[in-house]
Scaffold this motif. Structure first.
Motif, PDB file in Angstrom:
ATOM      1  N   PHE A 138       0.839  -1.210   0.000  1.00  6.19           N
ATOM      2  CA  PHE A 138       0.000   0.000   0.000  1.00  6.19           C
ATOM      3  C   PHE A 138       0.871   1.257   0.000  1.00  6.19           C
ATOM      4  O   PHE A 138       0.655   2.174  -0.800  1.00  6.19           O
ATOM      5  N   ALA A 139       1.873   1.297   0.887  1.00  4.35           N
ATOM      6  CA  ALA A 139       2.737   2.477   0.961  1.00  4.35           C
ATOM      7  C   ALA A 139       3.466   2.699  -0.362  1.00  4.35           C
ATOM      8  O   ALA A 139       3.600   3.839  -0.836  1.00  4.35           O
ATOM      9  N   ASP A 140       3.942   1.619  -0.980  1.00  5.92           N
ATOM     10  CA  ASP A 140       4.659   1.747  -2.249  1.00  5.92           C
ATOM     11  C   ASP A 140       3.735   2.264  -3.346  1.00  5.92           C
ATOM     12  O   ASP A 140       4.111   3.135  -4.136  1.00  5.92           O
ATOM     13  N   ALA A 186      -5.324   5.424 -11.184  1.00  8.22           N
ATOM     14  CA  ALA A 186      -5.369   3.958 -11.211  1.00  8.22           C
ATOM     15  C   ALA A 186      -4.511   3.364 -10.100  1.00  8.22           C
ATOM     16  O   ALA A 186      -4.917   2.395  -9.423  1.00  8.22           O
ATOM     17  N   THR A 187      -3.334   3.928  -9.878  1.00  3.40           N
ATOM     18  CA  THR A 187      -2.428   3.408  -8.852  1.00  3.40           C
ATOM     19  C   THR A 187      -3.004   3.623  -7.461  1.00  3.40           C
ATOM     20  O   THR A 187      -2.924   2.742  -6.598  1.00  3.40           O
ATOM     21  N   LEU A 188      -3.596   4.772  -7.215  1.00  7.02           N
ATOM     22  CA  LEU A 188      -4.188   5.037  -5.904  1.00  7.02           C
ATOM     23  C   LEU A 188      -5.396   4.137  -5.644  1.00  7.02           C
ATOM     24  O   LEU A 188      -5.594   3.661  -4.521  1.00  7.02           O
ATOM     25  N   ARG A 189      -6.198   3.909  -6.671  1.00  7.73           N
ATOM     26  CA  ARG A 189      -7.346   3.000  -6.489  1.00  7.73           C
ATOM     27  C   ARG A 189      -6.861   1.588  -6.167  1.00  7.73           C
ATOM     28  O   ARG A 189      -7.458   0.885  -5.338  1.00  7.73           O
ATOM     29  N   GLN A 190      -5.779   1.161  -6.825  1.00  5.92           N
ATOM     30  CA  GLN A 190      -5.207  -0.156  -6.537  1.00  5.92           C
ATOM     31  C   GLN A 190      -4.737  -0.225  -5.093  1.00  5.92           C
ATOM     32  O   GLN A 190      -4.926  -1.246  -4.411  1.00  5.92           O
ATOM     33  N   ALA A 191      -4.144   0.853  -4.597  1.00  8.73           N
ATOM     34  CA  ALA A 191      -3.678   0.885  -3.206  1.00  8.73           C
ATOM     35  C   ALA A 191      -4.845   0.796  -2.231  1.00  8.73           C
ATOM     36  O   ALA A 191      -4.806   0.032  -1.257  1.00  8.73           O
ATOM     37  N   LEU A 192      -5.884   1.543  -2.480  1.00 10.65           N
ATOM     38  CA  LEU A 192      -7.017   1.590  -1.548  1.00 10.65           C
ATOM     39  C   LEU A 192      -7.806   0.285  -1.543  1.00 10.65           C
ATOM     40  O   LEU A 192      -8.456  -0.049  -0.541  1.00 10.65           O
ATOM     41  N   LYS A 193      -7.770  -0.482  -2.631  1.00 11.50           N
ATOM     42  CA  LYS A 193      -8.485  -1.765  -2.681  1.00 11.50           C
ATOM     43  C   LYS A 193      -7.872  -2.814  -1.760  1.00 11.50           C
ATOM     44  O   LYS A 193      -8.506  -3.836  -1.463  1.00 11.50           O
ATOM     45  N   LEU A 194      -6.628  -2.563  -1.302  1.00 12.08           N
ATOM     46  CA  LEU A 194      -5.984  -3.518  -0.407  1.00 12.08           C
ATOM     47  C   LEU A 194      -6.609  -3.516   0.983  1.00 12.08           C
ATOM     48  O   LEU A 194      -6.406  -4.457   1.752  1.00 12.08           O
ATOM     49  N   GLU A 253      -4.284   7.123   9.041  1.00 14.49           N
ATOM     50  CA  GLU A 253      -4.011   8.474   8.541  1.00 14.49           C
ATOM     51  C   GLU A 253      -3.479   8.407   7.109  1.00 14.49           C
ATOM     52  O   GLU A 253      -3.850   9.220   6.256  1.00 14.49           O
ATOM     53  N   ALA A 254      -2.605   7.423   6.832  1.00 13.98           N
ATOM     54  CA  ALA A 254      -2.085   7.259   5.469  1.00 13.98           C
ATOM     55  C   ALA A 254      -3.200   6.906   4.503  1.00 13.98           C
ATOM     56  O   ALA A 254      -3.226   7.374   3.352  1.00 13.98           O
ATOM     57  N   GLN A 255      -4.145   6.084   4.956  1.00 16.51           N
ATOM     58  CA  GLN A 255      -5.282   5.735   4.098  1.00 16.51           C
ATOM     59  C   GLN A 255      -6.120   6.972   3.772  1.00 16.51           C
ATOM     60  O   GLN A 255      -6.520   7.188   2.625  1.00 16.51           O
ATOM     61  N   LEU A 256      -6.349   7.795   4.791  1.00 15.98           N
ATOM     62  CA  LEU A 256      -7.163   8.980   4.580  1.00 15.98           C
ATOM     63  C   LEU A 256      -6.474   9.958   3.630  1.00 15.98           C
ATOM     64  O   LEU A 256      -7.110  10.553   2.752  1.00 15.98           O
ATOM     65  N   ARG A 257      -5.165  10.107   3.766  1.00 15.67           N
ATOM     66  CA  ARG A 257      -4.431  10.975   2.849  1.00 15.67           C
ATOM     67  C   ARG A 257      -4.483  10.435   1.423  1.00 15.67           C
ATOM     68  O   ARG A 257      -4.584  11.195   0.456  1.00 15.67           O
ATOM     69  N   ALA A 258      -4.398   9.115   1.286  1.00 10.50           N
ATOM     70  CA  ALA A 258      -4.489   8.518  -0.050  1.00 10.50           C
ATOM     71  C   ALA A 258      -5.882   8.735  -0.637  1.00 10.50           C
ATOM     72  O   ALA A 258      -6.033   8.985  -1.847  1.00 10.50           O
TER      73      ALA A 258
END
Length: 899
Positions: free
Chosen positions: A101-103, A122-130, A154-159
């Protein structure tokens, strides 16, 4: 390959197949190790967490058994290791969903920074789906895990915020409304989400609903936290109210940054076309910024470029700043600190930070007077923002230090002729030396300006030019500019012209001799200007020519690289070129001509500034100015806003002109220019609040001025001088003398029928009586001040007078009347948008209510004052918060909710 999922209940997969982890203590142990992946967890901490603080006697042996079984059935010996420090799980970045997720978020941020919005989304949506739920859910009650959970959430909310921002820039506002509503409801105090929600509604044609979101948010914040919405949310609401066209949807396929509240400054000077060379320094600069643009370990990246005059430090810094600007989407700030300007004053840190605050959208009245408070506000505004700050031409570390941002999302590049070792030692600046260009880089510069074919055709001439210019980019640029204007001119002739002398001024002289007479004359006369830059009307006045002609002359000097257009309509000259031009004007222009040029220039600034000063404060008595000289251009200003903008752009020049005029013998211009600056400098807080008072010399001058006024019949001049003396004595705590001079000023202003003067004199009397403890005599003076301001129609004066009246009534013990006076002041300050006045009146109101035993009311007043001071980043917020804690510690109130 084994993979672990911790963004929710624990999941383990081997080669894509789920692996059961039972019993519960195994899951808990594996979760604890994954929370500190790659780092050992001490055995006592594991025992404490596994048995909730009540371990059995066999806990250590049981733990060893759990580890053995995990290694055997799930993770393997190579993953779970033991050392003296404890147990650790060793995993790669691709084996844990939290690390993936961080990467992905980092990659999405990098794509956004370079403008690739589709890839970013697209990359951010892929991260949030985790995400599947609460991270580390099997051990979320353990302290070390709880801290990591908060960090990840907090990292999720920023993403999520960045993903929304990307979709807004892609024009997907309508599809976002529902998601934003859910996010804003789940995180009610997250104002940026509210901003995005309002923007999505507004862009979808639902303006009324967008404004309703603001009203609901404001009511929520006031009711639950006792604070007003922040500046970003308020600014967006105002822009929606006036239907700001800049808030509209982006063009199809366009890239419009979403910065809904505070402005995004873009202050960088223009990049140099065809920049070449400096590869090693550019590489070093880029290494200071990781891929996401932030500095490591919470530090601010501070590259320091040092080198000799003319070596190209500014050009390099500006070029690099343009290269990395996309990494700083919240803006770029630039200031020339004039550390080595031969003709103008060195810029103070206060001047620079106030300029930055204006660029960041802080209204003039909201800038605190003290430098420490200004710096605190500046750094507060940069917190959680990504801004690049370019501090050019610094004199020393003390000049730079207050201007450094405090947020690791920001960076500051500094240029100086000095090495600034103090900045390196104390602030962690990274020193980078900018050397002379190598012969190869010099040839590359010439090829970029003249064309590779032309340079290749005359290699010997090029070598001679390179040798004559000695690796100085400024010299090479001047020579290249001259050769570029004559494409048929052989480079051998250029080399011959430089062969007699290899010094820099010889290079300048070769270019200067090709100028036409009017252009050369303007070049010489520009050395008389105080700097740091000159406008077209000022240059026209200096040369005594019409504005249109001055614009053409300036353009020709710019093409010859003897000037640079640093901003539209503002021209600067390198220090070395200024020194060369100064030598030329002493040699070729007679004393009479130079004196006439200075007279025209001072007239330009005096007559323009005088008009601007009267627009800022129409109640001032105008000066009796001598008519401007023939050939002077007076800049036309139409209203208060234009006057304020002119002073904001020109105040550094005008301040320099004061000293320049005094040194050149233009005494009347000097003091009259000071008069024009008074209101602007006072409004902008440009004074030293820590000044200990005026010296004896100043008092002597005032007394001399008074004796001269007394020879005349005019009353107002004597009244103003008495007021100046009253102020001087007040700063020295000589309150009896303050009272005496204020009373004399009042008598003179009454004789002249000068109402504003009377008000000022009465304020002096009120202040002196109060400081002397005679509040009974202070009261009628204050009441008369209020009546005068009502008669004049000065609402700001009325607000200040009501506040003063409240102070006097408080000291007289008439608390109910004092509170009513403060309420009148508050109403006016709120109508005027004067936040500082509102905060300090609330503070005094609270003191009065506390004295009257109304502790609940006092608490509410102080809490409102605290919310304003906190929002504005004012250091007094800390003092007020401390007082609130001290006074109400035993109560049920929670003052930590604010700030």
């Amino acid at each position: 390959m084994i993979e672990f999922g911790v963004l929710g209940p624990l999941e383990v997969r081997r080669d894509g197949v789920a692996v059961a982890v039972e019993p519960a203590k195994w899951r808990r142990l594996l979760t604890l190790l994954l929370c500190r992946a790659g780092e050992p967890v001490e055995v006592p901490a594991l025992i404490e967490a596994l048995w909730n603080g009540q371990p059995p006697a066999s806990a250590r042996k049981n733990l060893q058994g759990y580890v053995h079984r995990l290694r055997h059935s799930i993770a393997g010996q190579e993953h779970i290791v033991h050392s003296a420090a404890g147990y650790a799980i060793i995993v790669g970045a691709g084996q844990v969903d939290a690390l993936r997720f961080a990467d992905l978020v980092d990659r999405g941020q990098a794509a956004y920074d370079r403008g690739d919005l589709e890839s970013a989304g697209a990359t951010l949506r892929q991260a949030l789906k985790l995400w599947r739920g609460t991270p580390y859910a099997d051990a979320s009650d353990v302290a070390i895990v709880m801290q990591e959970v908060r960090r990840l959430e907090e990292a999720q909310l920023r993403a999520q915020e960045l993903s929304v921002c990307v979709d807004l820039e892609l024009g997907r506002h309508s599809a976002l409304i529902g998601e934003l509503g859910r996010l804003a409801t789940a995180h009610p105090y997250r104002e940026r989400l509210r901003c995005y929600w309002m923007l999505a509604l507004y862009r979808s044609g639902r303006q009324a609903e967008a404004l309703e979101v603001f009203r609901d948010t404001r009511a929520l914040l006031i009711e639950e936290l006792g604070i007003e919405p922040g500046p970003e949310l308020r600014a967006l609401n105002e822009r929606i109210l006036r239907a700001d066209p800049a808030l509209g949807p982006p063009p199809a396929g366009g890239h419009v940054e979403v910065r809904p509240g505070l402005p995004v400054p873009r202050q960088l000077p223009g990049d140099v076309p065809g920049f070449t060379g400096r590869a090693s320094v550019l590489h070093a600069l880029n290494r200071l910024l990781p891929a996401d643009g932030t500095a490591p370990a919470g530090a601010v990246a501070i590259p320091l470029l040092s080198g000799t005059a003319g070596v190209g430090k500014t050009t390099l810094a500006v070029h690099w700043a343009h290269q990395v600007a996309a990494r700083f989407p919240d803006g770029q700030l630039y200031v020339n600190l004039r550390g080595f300007d031969p003709n103008g004053p060195v810029m103070t840190p206060g001047e620079a930070v106030r300029g930055f605050l204006h660029a960041l959208g802080v209204p003039a009245d909201d800038i605190p007077p003290a430098l420490d408070a200004q710096v605190a506000l500046y750094r507060s505004l940069l917190a959680d923002r990504r801004v690049l700050v370019v501090l050019d031409n610094a004199r020393d570390a003390e000049q730079v230090r207050p201007l450094l941002p405090g947020s690791s999302g920001c960076a500051a590049v500094v240029t100086s002729r000095e090495q600034l070792t103090g900045l390196v030692a104390m602030e962690g600046a990274c020193p980078l030396t900018v050397d002379l260009l190598t012969p190869t880089e010099s040839r590359q510069l010439l090829a970029g300006r003249l064309g590779a074919c032309r340079v290749a055709a005359e290699p010997q001439a090029v070598e001679e030019i390179v040798a004559a210019c000695a690796g100085l980019p400024l010299a090479l640029a001047v020579v290249a500019a001259r050769a570029a204007t004559r494409p048929a001119f052989p480079l051998a002739a250029v080399a011959d012209a430089l062969s007699d002398s290899g010094d820099l001024w010889a290079v300048f002289s070769w270019s200067y001799r090709t100028l036409g007479t009017p252009v050369a004359e303007l070049f010489r006369l520009l050395s008389l200007h105080p700097g740091p830059d000159v406008t077209v009307p000022a240059a026209a006045s200096l040369a005594g020519v019409p504005v249109a002609r001055a614009r053409r002359l300036l353009a020709e000097l710019t093409r010859a690289h003897l000037l640079t257009e640093q901003a539209p309509g503002r021209y600067g000259m390198h220090d070395l070129l200024r020194a060369y031009a100064a030598e030329l004007t002493r040699r070729w222009d007679g004393d009479t001509d130079r004196h006439a040029a200075l007279h025209r220039m001072f007239d330009h600034y005096l007559h323009t500034a005088h008009g601007a000063a009267l627009l800022l404060n129409p109640s001032r008595d105008p000066l009796s100015l001598v008519p401007a000289q023939p050939g002077v251009t007076v800049h036309p200003l139409l209203d208060h806003d234009e006057a304020l903008a002119w002073f904001a752009a020109e105040h550094a020049v005008v301040v320099g002109a004061v000293q320049h005029a005094a040194e050149a013998g233009f005494d009347a211009h000097a003091w009259q220019l000071v008069w024009t600056l008074a209101d602007f400098l006072t409004q902008r807080g440009r004074h030293d609040p820590n000044a200990s008072g005026l010296g004896d010399d100043t008092l002597t001058h005032y007394r001399h001025a008074l004796s001269q006024w007394e020879k005349l019949t005019e009353s107002s001049g004597r009244g103003r001088t008495h007021l100046s003396l009253a102020l001087a004595f007040a700063r020295q705590a000589g309150y009896s003398d303050t009272l005496r001079h204020s009373e004399q000023a009042l008598r003179l202003f009454r004789a002249a029928g000068h109402q504003i003067g009377q008000a000022f004199a009465l304020v002096g009397m009120w202040w002196a009586h109060g400081q002397l403890g005679d509040h009974g005599r202070a009261l009628p003076a204050c009441q008369e001040v209020l009546s005068l301001y009502v008669r004049i129609g000065d609402r700001y004066g009325q607000a200040a007078a009501w506040d003063s009246l409240g102070q006097t009534l408080h000291h007289l013990g008439r608390h109910a009347q004092a509170a009513a006076s403060y309420q009148e002041a508050l109403t006016l300050f709120q109508q005027l948008g004067e936040r500082y006045g509102e905060a300090y009146t609330l503070t005094r109101l609270g003191a009065t209510q506390r004295a009257a035993g109304e502790h609940e009311a006092a608490y509410r007043a102080w809490l409102r004052a605290l919310s304003i001071l906190t929002e504005l980043g004012h250091p007094d917020a800390h003092t007020l918060r401390t007082n609130l804690h001290a006074l109400f510690f035993a109560s049920t109130h929670d003052v930590t909710a604010v700030g």
